[in-house]
Scaffold this motif. Structure first.
Motif, PDB file in Angstrom:
ATOM      1  N   TYR A  44       0.831  -1.200   0.000  1.00 60.25           N
ATOM      2  CA  TYR A  44       0.000   0.000   0.000  1.00 60.25           C
ATOM      3  C   TYR A  44       0.869   1.256   0.000  1.00 60.25           C
ATOM      4  CZ  TYR A  44      -3.799   3.152   1.265  1.00 60.25           C
ATOM      5  OH  TYR A  44      -4.704   4.180   1.274  1.00 60.25           O
ATOM      6  N   ARG A  45       1.952   1.250   0.776  1.00 61.25           N
ATOM      7  CA  ARG A  45       2.804   2.437   0.845  1.00 61.25           C
ATOM      8  C   ARG A  45       3.524   2.679  -0.476  1.00 61.25           C
ATOM      9  NH1 ARG A  45       5.658   1.681   6.812  1.00 61.25           N
ATOM     10  NH2 ARG A  45       3.750   1.131   7.942  1.00 61.25           N
ATOM     11  N   GLN A  46       3.969   1.607  -1.121  1.00 68.48           N
ATOM     12  CA  GLN A  46       4.601   1.771  -2.427  1.00 68.48           C
ATOM     13  C   GLN A  46       3.621   2.336  -3.441  1.00 68.48           C
ATOM     14  OE1 GLN A  46       5.857  -2.290  -2.932  1.00 68.48           O
ATOM     15  NE2 GLN A  46       7.947  -1.890  -2.232  1.00 68.48           N
ATOM     16  N   MET A  48       1.224   4.360  -2.785  1.00 68.53           N
ATOM     17  CA  MET A  48       1.069   5.788  -2.498  1.00 68.53           C
ATOM     18  C   MET A  48       2.187   6.606  -3.153  1.00 68.53           C
ATOM     19  SD  MET A  48      -1.656   5.668  -0.703  1.00 68.53           S
ATOM     20  CE  MET A  48      -2.021   4.191  -1.659  1.00 68.53           C
ATOM     21  N   PHE A 395      -1.570   5.329   5.448  1.00 72.14           N
ATOM     22  CA  PHE A 395      -0.307   4.700   5.095  1.00 72.14           C
ATOM     23  C   PHE A 395      -0.113   3.349   5.791  1.00 72.14           C
ATOM     24  CE2 PHE A 395       2.359   7.288   2.412  1.00 72.14           C
ATOM     25  CZ  PHE A 395       1.756   8.534   2.441  1.00 72.14           C
ATOM     26  N   HIS A 396      -0.762   3.147   6.910  1.00 66.02           N
ATOM     27  CA  HIS A 396      -0.567   1.931   7.697  1.00 66.02           C
ATOM     28  C   HIS A 396      -1.750   0.968   7.594  1.00 66.02           C
ATOM     29  CE1 HIS A 396       2.254   4.799   9.499  1.00 66.02           C
ATOM     30  NE2 HIS A 396       2.951   3.761   9.899  1.00 66.02           N
ATOM     31  N   ALA A 496      -3.447   8.925  -0.562  1.00 70.39           N
ATOM     32  CA  ALA A 496      -2.628   8.465   0.555  1.00 70.39           C
ATOM     33  C   ALA A 496      -3.405   8.395   1.859  1.00 70.39           C
ATOM     34  CB  ALA A 496      -1.415   9.382   0.719  1.00 70.39           C
TER      35      ALA A 496
END
Length: 598
Positions: A44-46, A48, A395-396, A496
């Motif tokens: 998920y963070r990648q 974003m 983000f988490h 994000a």
């Protein structure tokens, strides 16, 4: 300097333009990246980070074309005569209506098209402002409502056809081979060529007028496009192919991600003999909830599973117990349970988010009204933690755990039938296409930035032009690059911070996903969006990715491989968006323009 009467409208319009762009990122962009996240090609963070970069590039390089259509194609600038305030108010009301509707839908995890929300709102505002006769209902040289709404039916079909063609090419050239792994590895540079060529062509062919890209000669377009495409293809052959060859063919588990810089030297690298299995994640979609422990947090990354395994617990008694328990709970209750477990996990985590969540939990608001002295002091203390939670929670968020816990429900049984109808391919092949899917997802994000940025920046550019000049915006007034950049940033913030709300319900809900399928879906959707963008036609990116998803799902050879109930709900939401957003926009404009004034 005293405020001018138009300053208030400009300020309100700017706020709602940013909110509309934020909702666009939280709804449409999240749907585009849901395919990659659900296929486990990216985290998920990648998603974003990559989404932010390529949304920005697509918006700045190509985004002004569709903005011109929304700004001038539906309500002609001449209809406002010399009243700049009415034009500003009209677009401000359209933005308010569209952003409110999309935000409500996003809050309830309902997926709608932000593109058609704004277009419908602009049409409704036009009826309330200048009358139905002044609204461009017809084709209007490809910029009227007739041309725009033609894409409502054309875009999903075209993207579905393109997606199915691309996946069929992969299926019959790679998957159907007796030994498909080498075919997947050595054919991968071709997809780098395709993606790089598409992005470059969309930039240099009728690109942004503000960057001088709209009137380049043919030789320049061909040279830059082919040079970039084959250059990227060559780089992939030199650096990417040896890297993936070492990982999936030689099964060298010691190869790290940064070793791609070694290039052809990896062909001569001797893999260690102590372990025979390589680091190849499991890409099989599962629905049962996995209990995580320190030793099993990433067990899907290190343990090979049979992709043909059932998505339900193997023990029949455990399965029956789960079904009995699930039958007593509604789908919303099961999802609430999953969200509660996810919050408990975040509460115990280290870092700013864990601290903020624990602080809010341990310092609740007291009894009485907000103006009580104790509550006012508590509110001031809680504000930093509230801001941190709002910025970092997305983000988490764990998309995969949020999609679990539905086994035993009608939705879970339906998805089991859909997954069972799809053929599963070796993880080594899917691992190769996971890298390709990152590239196609970036291409789709670039296409989204090129097309959907016009939703927000078109009306805002008209408001800004009318505010800065004191007269209605000219039909051919350019869209400043800085406005494209601001709206692209708002889209990225929406993705994000709130995109997880759509991702958790869209991933794997239409058909079975895997990296090879996902890359076909994203490339088919990106091609469709960029084609429409070149003709200045706003089209819904979410509709394109949905159409491509259905097209790829049908490549399994059976209708059972597609969840048509979910597709029907999406179609209903798209259709209902048109009258609802249009009515809200028209009512808002009617109230404001006919309100008593002095």
């Amino acid at each position: 300097m005293p405020l001018h009467k138009y300053d208030y409208i400009f300020g309100i319009g700017t706020v709602f333009a940013m909110l509309d762009a934020y909702n666009n990122g939280a709804n449409d962009v999240a749907n585009s990246w849901a395919t990659s996240v659900s296929s486990r090609s990216v985290s998920y963070r990648q998603a974003m980070v990559l989404g932010t970069v390529f949304e920005f590039l697509g918006a700045v390089c190509v985004g002004s074309r569709t903005a011109e259509t929304i700004k001038n194609g539906i309500i002609p600038a001449s209809a406002f005569k010399d009243n700049a305030g009415v034009q500003m108010l009209a677009f401000a009301c359209a933005l308010a209506a569209a952003s409110s509707w999309v935000m409500w839908c996003t809050r309830h995890s309902a997926h709608v098209s932000s593109t058609y929300s704004l277009i419908s709102a602009v049409a409704g505002v036009g009826v309330a402002t200048v009358g139905a006769s002044q609204v461009q209902w017809g084709w209007n040289n490809g910029k009227g409502l007739g041309a725009i709404f033609a894409g409502l039916g054309m875009a999903p079909i075209i993207s579905g056809i393109l997606g199915s063609i691309i996946f069929s090419l992969i299926k019959y050239t790679v998957h159907k081979r007796r030994n498909p792994v080498p075919w997947a590895v050595y054919s991968s540079p071709f997809w780098f060529l395709v993606a790089a060529t598409i992005c470059t062509l969309s930039i240099v062919y009728k690109g942004s007028p503000s960057l001088g890209l709209s009137k380049k000669p043919g030789w320049y377009i061909a040279a830059v496009t082919l040079g970039t495409g084959f250059g990227v293809c060559l780089l992939a052959a030199v650096f990417f192919v040896p890297f993936v060859h070492a990982r999936v063919i030689k099964k060298d588990h010691s190869v790290k991600w940064w070793m791609f810089i070694l290039g052809p030297l990896l062909f001569k690298r001797i893999p260690p003999t102590e372990n025979e299995t390589a680091f190849v994640p499991n890409y099989a979609v599962v629905q049962e909830e996995e209990e995580e422990s320190p030793s099993s947090v990433h067990k899907h990354d290190s343990i090979e599973k049979d992709p043909h395994d059932s998505i339900y617990p193997s023990d029949s008694h455990e399965h029956e117990a789960v079904v009995a328990e699930s039958a007593q709970l509604t789908y919303k209750q099961l999802m609430a349970q999953s969200d509660a477990k996810h919050r408990e996990k975040l509460l115990s985590s280290r870092g700013p988010l864990g601290w903020a969540m624990r602080f809010l939990r341990d310092n609740p608001m007291g009894a009485g009204e907000i103006y009580e002295r104790r509550n006012m002091w508590l509110l001031l203390k809680r504000i930093p933690a509230i801001i941190l939670c709002g910025l970092l929670y997305g983000f988490h968020y764990d998309i995969h755990s949020a999609q679990s816990g539905i086994h035993g429900t009608p939705e879970g049984l339906r998805m089991k039938r859909v997954y069972d109808a799809a053929e599963k391919y070796p993880n080594e092949v899917e691992h190769t296409y996971s890298f390709v899917q990152v590239l196609t997802a970036c291409t789709a994000s670039f296409a989204h930035g090129a097309n959907d940025i016009g939703n927000s920046v078109g009306p805002w550019a008209a408001i800004y032009a009318a505010w800065s000049t004191g007269s209605p915006a000219a039909a051919k007034s350019p869209v400043p690059v800085w406005q494209l950049a601001v709206m692209a940033l708002c889209i990225s913030i929406g993705l994000a911070t709130y995109g997880y709300n759509i991702m958790k319900v869209m991933g794997n809900k239409i058909t079975y996903h895997s990296p090879s399928r996902g890359s076909s879906m994203e490339l088919g959707a990106a091609l469709t969006v960029l084609i429409f963008s070149q003709y200045s036609l706003p089209v819904s990116t979410s509709m394109c990715i949905t159409g491509a998803t259905v097209g790829v799902g049908l490549c399994n050879g059976t209708l059972k491989a597609v969840n048509f109930q979910r597709v029907g709900l999406l179609l209903l939401a798209w259709i209902m968006t048109i009258p609802i957003a249009g009515t809200i926009g028209g009512c808002l404009m009617g109230l404001f323009i006919n309100a008593p004034h002095f």
